[in-house]
Design a protein around this motif. Sequence first.
Motif, mmCIF file in Angstrom:
data_model
loop_
_atom_site.group_PDB
_atom_site.id
_atom_site.type_symbol
_atom_site.label_atom_id
_atom_site.label_comp_id
_atom_site.label_asym_id
_atom_site.label_seq_id
_atom_site.Cartn_x
_atom_site.Cartn_y
_atom_site.Cartn_z
ATOM 1 N N LEU A 162 0.968 -1.433 0.202
ATOM 2 C CA LEU A 162 0.203 -0.025 0.046
ATOM 3 C C LEU A 162 0.897 1.229 0.160
ATOM 4 C CD1 LEU A 162 -2.701 1.115 0.027
ATOM 5 C CD2 LEU A 162 -2.561 1.147 2.508
ATOM 6 N N GLY A 163 1.916 1.334 0.813
ATOM 7 C CA GLY A 163 2.857 2.330 0.768
ATOM 8 C C GLY A 163 3.552 2.755 -0.407
ATOM 9 N N VAL A 164 3.866 1.565 -1.430
ATOM 10 C CA VAL A 164 4.452 1.719 -2.784
ATOM 11 C C VAL A 164 3.509 2.123 -3.606
ATOM 12 C CG1 VAL A 164 5.197 0.308 -4.554
ATOM 13 C CG2 VAL A 164 6.263 -0.137 -2.347
ATOM 14 N N ALA A 165 2.119 1.904 -3.493
ATOM 15 C CA ALA A 165 1.214 2.347 -4.572
ATOM 16 C C ALA A 165 0.804 3.725 -4.081
ATOM 17 C CB ALA A 165 -0.152 1.322 -4.049
ATOM 18 N N LEU A 166 1.056 4.156 -2.920
ATOM 19 C CA LEU A 166 0.711 5.563 -2.667
ATOM 20 C C LEU A 166 1.807 6.414 -2.974
ATOM 21 C CD1 LEU A 166 -0.964 5.193 0.933
ATOM 22 C CD2 LEU A 166 -2.198 5.721 -1.154
ATOM 23 N N VAL A 167 2.821 6.070 -2.752
ATOM 24 C CA VAL A 167 3.888 6.830 -3.186
ATOM 25 C C VAL A 167 4.091 7.041 -4.795
ATOM 26 C CG1 VAL A 167 6.611 6.935 -3.675
ATOM 27 C CG2 VAL A 167 5.549 6.391 -1.443
ATOM 28 N N ALA A 168 3.877 6.000 -5.371
ATOM 29 C CA ALA A 168 3.638 5.965 -7.033
ATOM 30 C C ALA A 168 2.577 6.621 -7.450
ATOM 31 C CB ALA A 168 3.621 4.516 -7.620
ATOM 32 N N PHE A 169 1.331 6.549 -6.801
ATOM 33 C CA PHE A 169 0.284 7.569 -7.262
ATOM 34 C C PHE A 169 0.245 8.997 -7.023
ATOM 35 C CE2 PHE A 169 -3.985 9.361 -5.984
ATOM 36 C CZ PHE A 169 -4.566 9.056 -7.452
ATOM 37 N N GLY A 170 1.185 9.223 -5.842
ATOM 38 C CA GLY A 170 1.353 10.709 -5.373
ATOM 39 C C GLY A 170 2.279 11.145 -6.452
ATOM 40 N N ALA A 171 3.446 10.404 -6.955
ATOM 41 C CA ALA A 171 4.302 10.958 -7.987
ATOM 42 C C ALA A 171 3.606 11.170 -9.328
ATOM 43 C CB ALA A 171 5.594 10.005 -8.125
ATOM 44 N N TRP A 172 2.576 10.056 -9.542
ATOM 45 C CA TRP A 172 1.854 10.302 -10.849
ATOM 46 C C TRP A 172 0.844 11.443 -10.864
ATOM 47 C CZ3 TRP A 172 -3.582 10.132 -11.838
ATOM 48 C CH2 TRP A 172 -3.827 9.864 -13.193
ATOM 49 N N LEU A 173 0.454 11.889 -9.846
ATOM 50 C CA LEU A 173 -0.267 13.170 -9.538
ATOM 51 C C LEU A 173 0.396 14.563 -10.052
ATOM 52 C CD1 LEU A 173 -2.536 12.617 -6.261
ATOM 53 C CD2 LEU A 173 -3.418 12.599 -8.718
ATOM 54 N N TYR A 230 5.057 6.343 -13.302
ATOM 55 C CA TYR A 230 5.530 5.140 -13.781
ATOM 56 C C TYR A 230 6.993 4.763 -13.425
ATOM 57 C CZ TYR A 230 1.134 4.915 -16.476
ATOM 58 O OH TYR A 230 -0.188 4.768 -16.734
ATOM 59 N N MET A 231 7.563 5.779 -13.618
ATOM 60 C CA MET A 231 9.159 5.698 -13.167
ATOM 61 C C MET A 231 9.427 5.170 -11.788
ATOM 62 S SD MET A 231 11.366 8.384 -15.260
ATOM 63 C CE MET A 231 10.328 10.077 -15.032
ATOM 64 N N VAL A 232 8.593 5.962 -10.760
ATOM 65 C CA VAL A 232 8.673 5.604 -9.527
ATOM 66 C C VAL A 232 8.190 4.057 -9.324
ATOM 67 C CG1 VAL A 232 7.712 6.045 -7.112
ATOM 68 C CG2 VAL A 232 8.580 7.957 -8.377
ATOM 69 N N ALA A 233 6.998 3.764 -9.819
ATOM 70 C CA ALA A 233 6.593 2.385 -9.633
ATOM 71 C C ALA A 233 7.808 1.525 -10.221
ATOM 72 C CB ALA A 233 5.208 1.916 -10.434
ATOM 73 N N GLY A 234 8.079 1.625 -11.349
ATOM 74 C CA GLY A 234 9.043 0.667 -12.023
ATOM 75 C C GLY A 234 10.317 0.599 -11.040
ATOM 76 N N ALA A 235 11.026 1.822 -10.462
ATOM 77 C CA ALA A 235 12.062 1.737 -9.496
ATOM 78 C C ALA A 235 11.673 0.708 -8.495
ATOM 79 C CB ALA A 235 12.394 2.889 -8.928
ATOM 80 N N PHE A 236 10.297 0.870 -7.790
ATOM 81 C CA PHE A 236 10.121 -0.067 -6.780
ATOM 82 C C PHE A 236 9.850 -1.574 -7.186
ATOM 83 C CE2 PHE A 236 7.986 3.688 -4.161
ATOM 84 C CZ PHE A 236 9.042 3.428 -3.220
ATOM 85 N N CYS A 237 9.614 -1.717 -8.461
ATOM 86 C CA CYS A 237 9.488 -3.173 -8.808
ATOM 87 C C CYS A 237 11.204 -3.595 -8.994
ATOM 88 C CB CYS A 237 8.823 -3.124 -10.365
ATOM 89 S SG CYS A 237 7.077 -2.981 -9.950
#
Length: 65
Positions: free
Chosen positions: A13-24, A31-38
């Motif tokens: 959930l924390g990863v999703a919220l960070v990626a969503f916040g960056a997407w906003l 997408y880059m933040v989500a990819g980095a977390f992956c």
Amino acid sequence: MLINLIIFTVGLLGVALVAFGAWLVLPAVGYMVAGAFCLLWSWLASRAAAQNVPPAPMAEDEGDR
């Protein structure tokens, strides 16, 4: 066992919220933040899996010489 599931869920959930916040801020950054977390998750999981592998047995002719 339940605590491991809770920890995993909160982390996901924390990863999703960070990626969503960056997407906003900017969709491409999200997408880059989500990819980095992956990538980070993949690296940590492979490192943990490598630590659980028992060492290979030595061959008979590879003793102390």
